[in-house]
Design a protein around this motif. Structure first.
Motif, PDB file in Angstrom:
ATOM      1  N   ARG A   7       0.828  -1.214   0.000  1.00 47.35           N
ATOM      2  CA  ARG A   7       0.000   0.000   0.000  1.00 47.35           C
ATOM      3  C   ARG A   7       0.858   1.259   0.000  1.00 47.35           C
ATOM      4  O   ARG A   7       0.552   2.242  -0.684  1.00 47.35           O
ATOM      5  CB  ARG A   7      -0.936  -0.005   1.201  1.00 47.35           C
ATOM      6  N   LEU A   8       1.927   1.257   0.768  1.00 42.47           N
ATOM      7  CA  LEU A   8       2.812   2.426   0.803  1.00 42.47           C
ATOM      8  C   LEU A   8       3.512   2.634  -0.539  1.00 42.47           C
ATOM      9  O   LEU A   8       3.683   3.770  -0.987  1.00 42.47           O
ATOM     10  CB  LEU A   8       3.848   2.279   1.922  1.00 42.47           C
ATOM     11  N   SER A   9       3.904   1.543  -1.194  1.00 42.11           N
ATOM     12  CA  SER A   9       4.546   1.689  -2.499  1.00 42.11           C
ATOM     13  C   SER A   9       3.556   2.201  -3.542  1.00 42.11           C
ATOM     14  O   SER A   9       3.913   3.011  -4.399  1.00 42.11           O
ATOM     15  CB  SER A   9       5.184   0.371  -2.940  1.00 42.11           C
ATOM     16  N   ILE A  10       2.298   1.758  -3.483  1.00 44.50           N
ATOM     17  CA  ILE A  10       1.260   2.278  -4.392  1.00 44.50           C
ATOM     18  C   ILE A  10       1.014   3.757  -4.113  1.00 44.50           C
ATOM     19  O   ILE A  10       0.910   4.573  -5.050  1.00 44.50           O
ATOM     20  CB  ILE A  10      -0.060   1.466  -4.250  1.00 44.50           C
ATOM     21  N   LEU A  11       0.963   4.139  -2.849  1.00 46.51           N
ATOM     22  CA  LEU A  11       0.761   5.545  -2.482  1.00 46.51           C
ATOM     23  C   LEU A  11       1.931   6.392  -2.979  1.00 46.51           C
ATOM     24  O   LEU A  11       1.728   7.468  -3.553  1.00 46.51           O
ATOM     25  CB  LEU A  11       0.604   5.674  -0.967  1.00 46.51           C
ATOM     26  N   LEU A  12       3.154   5.917  -2.782  1.00 47.89           N
ATOM     27  CA  LEU A  12       4.332   6.651  -3.239  1.00 47.89           C
ATOM     28  C   LEU A  12       4.334   6.794  -4.762  1.00 47.89           C
ATOM     29  O   LEU A  12       4.603   7.879  -5.300  1.00 47.89           O
ATOM     30  CB  LEU A  12       5.608   5.945  -2.774  1.00 47.89           C
ATOM     31  N   ALA A  17       3.629  10.094  -9.593  1.00 49.67           N
ATOM     32  CA  ALA A  17       2.963  10.248 -10.891  1.00 49.67           C
ATOM     33  C   ALA A  17       2.185  11.558 -10.959  1.00 49.67           C
ATOM     34  O   ALA A  17       2.212  12.257 -11.987  1.00 49.67           O
ATOM     35  CB  ALA A  17       2.037   9.063 -11.143  1.00 49.67           C
ATOM     36  N   MET A  18       1.512  11.913  -9.889  1.00 50.11           N
ATOM     37  CA  MET A  18       0.746  13.170  -9.871  1.00 50.11           C
ATOM     38  C   MET A  18       1.681  14.375  -9.926  1.00 50.11           C
ATOM     39  O   MET A  18       1.387  15.365 -10.586  1.00 50.11           O
ATOM     40  CB  MET A  18      -0.147  13.220  -8.635  1.00 50.11           C
ATOM     41  N   THR A  19       2.817  14.284  -9.242  1.00 53.04           N
ATOM     42  CA  THR A  19       3.776  15.387  -9.259  1.00 53.04           C
ATOM     43  C   THR A  19       4.364  15.573 -10.652  1.00 53.04           C
ATOM     44  O   THR A  19       4.487  16.698 -11.144  1.00 53.04           O
ATOM     45  CB  THR A  19       4.909  15.120  -8.241  1.00 53.04           C
ATOM     46  N   VAL A  20       4.724  14.487 -11.297  1.00 50.57           N
ATOM     47  CA  VAL A  20       5.272  14.572 -12.649  1.00 50.57           C
ATOM     48  C   VAL A  20       4.228  15.131 -13.611  1.00 50.57           C
ATOM     49  O   VAL A  20       4.536  15.990 -14.453  1.00 50.57           O
ATOM     50  CB  VAL A  20       5.776  13.188 -13.116  1.00 50.57           C
ATOM     51  N   ALA A  21       2.988  14.700 -13.483  1.00 52.47           N
ATOM     52  CA  ALA A  21       1.929  15.204 -14.363  1.00 52.47           C
ATOM     53  C   ALA A  21       1.698  16.693 -14.141  1.00 52.47           C
ATOM     54  O   ALA A  21       1.506  17.453 -15.093  1.00 52.47           O
ATOM     55  CB  ALA A  21       0.647  14.422 -14.130  1.00 52.47           C
TER      56      ALA A  21
END
Length: 80
Positions: A7-12, A17-21
């Motif tokens: 779960r932590l790896s999915i959250l990270l 991904a959101m930051t890059v976008a």
């Protein structure tokens, strides 16, 4: 424990991904602004070298030019 790490790896991954976008959209906007700001906003270029400033201003909408030479008066609509 494995479930928590997953779960932590999915959250990270989601945060990255959101930051890059978000940054890619900002980069495109900044490069477009940089391209439009390369020309000085106080500079006017014309293909007619014999055109005086008063003659050029007579062609601008909202600008009224009266007189010639050193007795030229320029009035701009909306300015007091």
């Amino acid at each position: 424990m494995k479930n928590l790490i997953f779960r932590l790896s999915i959250l990270l991954f989601t945060i990255v991904a959101m930051t890059v976008a978000a940054c890619s959209g900002t980069s495109k906007a900044n490069s477009a602004n940089a391209a439009s700001n390369t020309k000085d906003s106080d500079t006017i270029t014309t293909s007619q070298a014999n055109l005086t400033l008063a003659d050029y201003l007579r062609r601008v909408p909202g600008v009224r030019v009266q007189g010639t030479g050193s007795a030229t008066a320029v009035m701009v609509r909306g300015a007091s």
